[in-house]
Design a protein around this motif. Structure first.
Motif, mmCIF file in Angstrom:
data_model
loop_
_atom_site.group_PDB
_atom_site.id
_atom_site.type_symbol
_atom_site.label_atom_id
_atom_site.label_comp_id
_atom_site.label_asym_id
_atom_site.label_seq_id
_atom_site.Cartn_x
_atom_site.Cartn_y
_atom_site.Cartn_z
ATOM 1 N N GLU A 111 0.798 -1.259 -0.221
ATOM 2 C CA GLU A 111 0.056 0.000 0.003
ATOM 3 C C GLU A 111 0.850 1.419 -0.107
ATOM 4 O OE1 GLU A 111 -2.373 -0.168 3.371
ATOM 5 O OE2 GLU A 111 -3.408 -2.208 2.931
ATOM 6 N N ARG A 112 2.106 1.120 0.051
ATOM 7 C CA ARG A 112 3.025 2.218 0.034
ATOM 8 C C ARG A 112 3.528 2.841 -1.386
ATOM 9 N NH1 ARG A 112 0.659 2.262 3.528
ATOM 10 N NH2 ARG A 112 1.138 2.284 5.844
ATOM 11 N N PRO A 113 3.762 3.919 -1.480
ATOM 12 C CA PRO A 113 4.588 4.372 -2.802
ATOM 13 C C PRO A 113 5.535 3.667 -3.237
ATOM 14 C CG PRO A 113 4.015 6.266 -1.316
ATOM 15 C CD PRO A 113 3.764 5.173 -0.578
ATOM 16 N N ARG A 114 5.378 3.177 -4.628
ATOM 17 C CA ARG A 114 6.428 2.211 -4.988
ATOM 18 C C ARG A 114 6.922 2.729 -6.472
ATOM 19 N NH1 ARG A 114 3.313 -2.294 -7.495
ATOM 20 N NH2 ARG A 114 3.693 -1.377 -9.519
ATOM 21 N N LEU A 115 8.234 2.676 -6.493
ATOM 22 C CA LEU A 115 8.830 3.116 -7.839
ATOM 23 C C LEU A 115 9.261 1.625 -8.632
ATOM 24 C CD1 LEU A 115 9.608 5.398 -9.535
ATOM 25 C CD2 LEU A 115 11.897 5.079 -8.612
ATOM 26 N N GLY A 116 8.904 1.397 -9.788
ATOM 27 C CA GLY A 116 9.343 0.065 -10.405
ATOM 28 C C GLY A 116 8.376 -0.827 -10.495
ATOM 29 N N PRO A 117 8.652 -1.965 -10.981
ATOM 30 C CA PRO A 117 7.584 -3.145 -11.038
ATOM 31 C C PRO A 117 7.114 -3.699 -9.846
ATOM 32 C CG PRO A 117 9.417 -3.822 -12.047
ATOM 33 C CD PRO A 117 9.684 -2.432 -11.515
ATOM 34 N N PRO A 118 6.246 -4.431 -9.841
ATOM 35 C CA PRO A 118 5.881 -5.290 -8.327
ATOM 36 C C PRO A 118 7.230 -5.910 -7.919
ATOM 37 C CG PRO A 118 3.897 -5.394 -9.790
ATOM 38 C CD PRO A 118 5.240 -4.887 -10.587
ATOM 39 N N ARG A 119 7.181 -6.109 -6.545
ATOM 40 C CA ARG A 119 8.538 -6.577 -6.052
ATOM 41 C C ARG A 119 8.828 -7.869 -6.348
ATOM 42 N NH1 ARG A 119 6.445 -9.289 -1.259
ATOM 43 N NH2 ARG A 119 4.710 -8.525 -0.677
ATOM 44 N N ALA A 120 7.782 -8.890 -6.661
ATOM 45 C CA ALA A 120 7.783 -10.172 -7.397
ATOM 46 C C ALA A 120 8.520 -10.294 -8.246
ATOM 47 C CB ALA A 120 6.649 -10.921 -7.203
ATOM 48 N N GLU A 121 8.676 -9.181 -9.120
ATOM 49 C CA GLU A 121 9.384 -9.296 -10.518
ATOM 50 C C GLU A 121 10.623 -8.744 -10.677
ATOM 51 O OE1 GLU A 121 6.749 -7.141 -13.018
ATOM 52 O OE2 GLU A 121 4.991 -8.073 -12.505
ATOM 53 N N THR A 122 11.125 -8.589 -9.457
ATOM 54 C CA THR A 122 12.615 -7.680 -9.515
ATOM 55 C C THR A 122 13.516 -8.541 -8.336
ATOM 56 O OG1 THR A 122 12.218 -5.916 -7.846
ATOM 57 C CG2 THR A 122 11.825 -5.659 -10.183
ATOM 58 N N PRO A 123 14.657 -8.843 -8.553
ATOM 59 C CA PRO A 123 15.601 -9.399 -7.543
ATOM 60 C C PRO A 123 15.957 -8.490 -6.269
ATOM 61 C CG PRO A 123 16.899 -8.732 -9.483
ATOM 62 C CD PRO A 123 15.342 -8.445 -9.866
ATOM 63 N N ILE A 124 15.824 -7.057 -6.401
ATOM 64 C CA ILE A 124 16.146 -6.159 -5.513
ATOM 65 C C ILE A 124 14.980 -5.449 -5.001
ATOM 66 C CG2 ILE A 124 17.969 -4.458 -4.709
ATOM 67 C CD1 ILE A 124 19.581 -4.949 -7.368
ATOM 68 N N THR A 125 14.947 -5.587 -3.620
ATOM 69 C CA THR A 125 13.701 -4.551 -3.159
ATOM 70 C C THR A 125 14.556 -3.631 -2.213
ATOM 71 O OG1 THR A 125 12.234 -6.378 -3.227
ATOM 72 C CG2 THR A 125 11.749 -4.595 -1.761
ATOM 73 N N LEU A 126 14.116 -2.392 -2.255
ATOM 74 C CA LEU A 126 14.676 -1.342 -1.300
ATOM 75 C C LEU A 126 13.494 -0.549 -0.637
ATOM 76 C CD1 LEU A 126 17.221 0.470 -3.846
ATOM 77 C CD2 LEU A 126 17.671 -1.144 -2.238
ATOM 78 N N VAL A 127 13.493 -0.464 0.823
ATOM 79 C CA VAL A 127 12.639 0.151 1.340
ATOM 80 C C VAL A 127 13.212 1.422 2.099
ATOM 81 C CG1 VAL A 127 10.599 0.025 3.275
ATOM 82 C CG2 VAL A 127 11.580 -2.175 2.078
ATOM 83 N N SER A 128 12.824 2.714 1.653
ATOM 84 C CA SER A 128 13.293 3.563 2.254
ATOM 85 C C SER A 128 12.704 4.401 3.213
ATOM 86 C CB SER A 128 13.641 4.724 0.784
ATOM 87 O OG SER A 128 14.314 6.066 1.277
ATOM 88 N N PHE A 129 13.146 4.524 4.217
ATOM 89 C CA PHE A 129 12.694 5.562 5.223
ATOM 90 C C PHE A 129 13.225 6.893 5.243
ATOM 91 C CE2 PHE A 129 11.530 1.430 6.900
ATOM 92 C CZ PHE A 129 10.315 1.553 7.554
ATOM 93 N N ASP A 130 12.174 8.064 4.838
ATOM 94 C CA ASP A 130 12.746 9.270 4.745
ATOM 95 C C ASP A 130 11.811 10.494 5.054
ATOM 96 O OD1 ASP A 130 10.957 9.264 2.390
ATOM 97 O OD2 ASP A 130 12.678 8.131 1.368
ATOM 98 N N ASP A 131 12.064 11.704 5.020
ATOM 99 C CA ASP A 131 11.502 12.724 5.588
ATOM 100 C C ASP A 131 11.477 13.715 4.183
ATOM 101 O OD1 ASP A 131 10.481 14.852 6.542
ATOM 102 O OD2 ASP A 131 11.988 14.881 8.164
ATOM 103 N N PRO A 132 10.542 14.429 3.885
ATOM 104 C CA PRO A 132 10.881 15.675 2.830
ATOM 105 C C PRO A 132 11.434 16.850 3.448
ATOM 106 C CG PRO A 132 8.381 15.046 3.108
ATOM 107 C CD PRO A 132 9.135 14.019 3.828
ATOM 108 N N SER A 133 11.474 16.955 4.874
ATOM 109 C CA SER A 133 12.219 18.021 5.236
ATOM 110 C C SER A 133 13.438 17.509 5.849
ATOM 111 C CB SER A 133 11.316 18.461 6.510
ATOM 112 O OG SER A 133 11.353 17.538 7.539
ATOM 113 N N CYS A 134 14.261 16.646 5.649
ATOM 114 C CA CYS A 134 15.394 15.965 6.008
ATOM 115 C C CYS A 134 16.521 16.427 4.820
ATOM 116 C CB CYS A 134 15.303 14.644 6.074
ATOM 117 S SG CYS A 134 16.993 13.471 6.243
ATOM 118 N N PRO A 135 17.472 17.253 5.341
ATOM 119 C CA PRO A 135 18.689 17.568 4.341
ATOM 120 C C PRO A 135 19.411 16.513 3.768
ATOM 121 C CG PRO A 135 18.603 19.120 6.180
ATOM 122 C CD PRO A 135 17.487 17.965 6.459
#
Length: 211
Positions: A34-58
């Motif tokens: 349910e989270r914003p995703r870039l790229g194809p569904p994770r089942a279709e790629t070998p690498i999965t990255l989960v980024s925890f970030d904040d738009p106000s963080c330099p």
């Protein structure tokens, strides 16, 4: 932004045991589809990255302008990676409004989400709690999108997506991360490491050492 999370493969920093589990059993994967995703569904790629970030963080802005762009133009474009974005540890209070605006934008047009996020990072120094709604509307007007800026700023003002933001916070806390940015790297479903580096070579080295 606090320090202590891993910067290289094999160094786990302050992560809890749960945070180092394989993807299927890792707290960061809770509700991930349910989270914003870039790229194809994770089942279709070998690498999965989960980024925890904040738009106000330099530091998140540095990561976005460095490694993230390379990950997008190489791994994602080649169908090798899927990237998920989760919000955590707001450096400035306006980040909460921005994340709600981002999530509303994602529901309406996924590509506009990433463009709006890039705009926040680029103009961080000029945004505060007083100006974030106006700046959000301006950014959306400048992006080639049909997304309703009024609906997005209303969601930001009313914190419409607070439950999703709370779920991201819970996932990050359960995994034991202590600041942003923190990127969880998985290969073939197995945990590789967490990274904060803004250089793409650190991600390449981590994946190559695990493959």
């Amino acid at each position: 932004m606090s320090a202590g999370v891993a910067g290289t493969a094999g160094c786990l920093g302050g992560l809890s045991d749960a945070g180092t589990r394989r993807f299927a059993d890792n707290p960061v994967a809770e509700g991930i589809d349910e989270r914003p995703r870039l790229g194809p569904p994770r089942a279709e790629t070998p690498i999965t990255l989960v980024s925890f970030d904040d738009p106000s963080c330099p530091s998140c802005a540095s990561l976005h302008g460095g490694a993230f762009e390379a990950i997008r133009s190489q791994w994602v474009a080649e169908g090798r990676a899927t990237v998920y974005s989760r919000a955590y540890y707001f450096v400035h209070e306006w980040g909460r409004s921005a994340v709600n605006a981002l999530l509303e934008t994602y529901e309406r047009e996924q590509s506009a989400y990433w463009a709006l996020k890039a705009a926040y990072y680029e103009h961080q120094a000029d945004i505060d709690s007083e100006s974030v709604l106006d700046r959000t509307a301006t950014f959306l007007e400048e992006i080639d999108t049909a997304v309703d800026a009024g609906a997005v700023t209303a969601a930001a003002r009313e914190r419409t997506h607070r439950s999703a933001v709370a779920a991201d916070d819970q996932a990050g806390t359960a995994a034991g991360i202590d600041g942003v940015p923190t990127v969880f790297v998985f290969h073939s479903g197995e945990f590789v490491t967490t990274l904060r580096d803004d250089g793409f070579d650190a991600y390449e080295s981590a994946v190559e050492s695990h493959a």
